[in-house]
Write a protein that holds these residues in place. Structure first.
Motif, mmCIF file in Angstrom:
data_model
loop_
_atom_site.group_PDB
_atom_site.id
_atom_site.type_symbol
_atom_site.label_atom_id
_atom_site.label_comp_id
_atom_site.label_asym_id
_atom_site.label_seq_id
_atom_site.Cartn_x
_atom_site.Cartn_y
_atom_site.Cartn_z
ATOM 1 N N PHE A 76 37.601 71.371 109.167
ATOM 2 C CA PHE A 76 37.657 72.171 110.394
ATOM 3 C C PHE A 76 37.552 71.291 111.635
ATOM 4 C CE2 PHE A 76 36.577 75.572 107.401
ATOM 5 C CZ PHE A 76 37.470 76.545 107.816
ATOM 6 N N ALA A 77 36.830 70.177 111.532
ATOM 7 C CA ALA A 77 36.781 69.233 112.657
ATOM 8 C C ALA A 77 38.158 68.632 112.901
ATOM 9 C CB ALA A 77 35.760 68.129 112.370
ATOM 10 N N MET B 232 40.246 71.185 114.775
ATOM 11 C CA MET B 232 39.864 71.298 116.182
ATOM 12 C C MET B 232 40.346 70.104 116.991
ATOM 13 S SD MET B 232 36.070 73.056 116.176
ATOM 14 C CE MET B 232 35.334 71.887 115.033
ATOM 15 N N LEU C 57 44.115 70.460 117.544
ATOM 16 C CA LEU C 57 44.440 71.519 118.490
ATOM 17 C C LEU C 57 44.024 71.176 119.920
ATOM 18 C CD1 LEU C 57 43.643 74.753 116.441
ATOM 19 C CD2 LEU C 57 45.842 73.661 116.872
ATOM 20 N N VAL C 58 42.978 70.353 120.074
ATOM 21 C CA VAL C 58 42.597 69.895 121.417
ATOM 22 C C VAL C 58 43.669 68.971 121.971
ATOM 23 C CG1 VAL C 58 40.978 68.445 122.698
ATOM 24 C CG2 VAL C 58 40.119 70.194 121.140
#
Length: 206
Positions: free
Chosen positions: A186-187, A190, A193-194
């Motif tokens: 999940f990191a 993220m 997506l950042v």
């Protein structure tokens, strides 16, 4: 036609309806077949050693078959008249209809392709894992991560994202705890997506 047609232009409620339908089908399967997992024979026996890494033939078969299906889907959507018409309806139904595309046939076709791909995925996954009414929960979550990570509508992006997800999951489960591996996955999502909100190979809407 009964469940999804009323939500044709309402993606959020359509998604909620499919989740409810999935829960109903899962409960029916649980009542009919019971909760005990079933096992299927492997389609390929043996293993192959590559660079000191042993790979089961059953998993190589799944990788090869999946790559072939992905290639066929990519060619169909990008290089056939029907595939381009289907993409046109998804992007802008009014303009596609004005160009002569029969949208009312494209929606069932897209739905049928999606169901067929899900059936293929289940058939490939069944010999590798035990089969139960709850078999789809984990793959559904991973598929959602792959779609978001690769970029909506991008087949090459989905292929790249699935490869990155598999490597991250294998690395995490080998050298870290399972909970830490989930955090790593999940990191990764993220961070991507950042940096690229539209996904790895997705296109930002203008």
């Amino acid at each position: 036609w009964l469940v999804l047609k009323p939500f044709r232009h309402d993606e959020l409620n359509g998604m909620i309806a499919t989740i409810g339908l999935a829960m109903i089908l899962q409960a029916v399967a649980l009542m009919v077949f019971g909760p005990d997992p079933q096992f299927m024979p492997s389609v390929a026996e043996g293993a192959v050693s590559l660079g000191g890494v042993t790979l089961p033939m059953s998993r190589l078969y799944v990788v090869g078959f999946s790559a072939a299906v992905l290639l066929v889907l990519y060619v169909f959507l990008g290089h056939t008249r029907t595939g381009r018409a289907l993409r046109a309806v998804v992007q802008d139904m009014e303009i596609a209809t004005a160009q002569g595309v029969r949208a009312k046939f494209m929606y069932p076709l897209g739905f049928g392709i999606g169901v067929g791909l899900a059936a293929i995925a289940g058939a490939l996954m069944a010999p590798l894992f035990s089969v139960s009414p709850f078999i789809g929960a984990t793959p559904l979550l991973k598929a959602f991560i792959v779609v978001i990570l690769g970029g909506l509508g991008s087949i090459p992006g989905a292929a790249l994202a699935s490869l990155l997800l598999g490597v991250a999951e294998s690395f995490g489960s080998t050298f870290l705890k399972s909970s830490t591996a989930d955090i790593l996955i999940f990191a990764l999502v993220m961070v991507v997506l950042v940096i690229r909100p539209a996904g790895l190979l997705g296109r930002a809407e203008t």
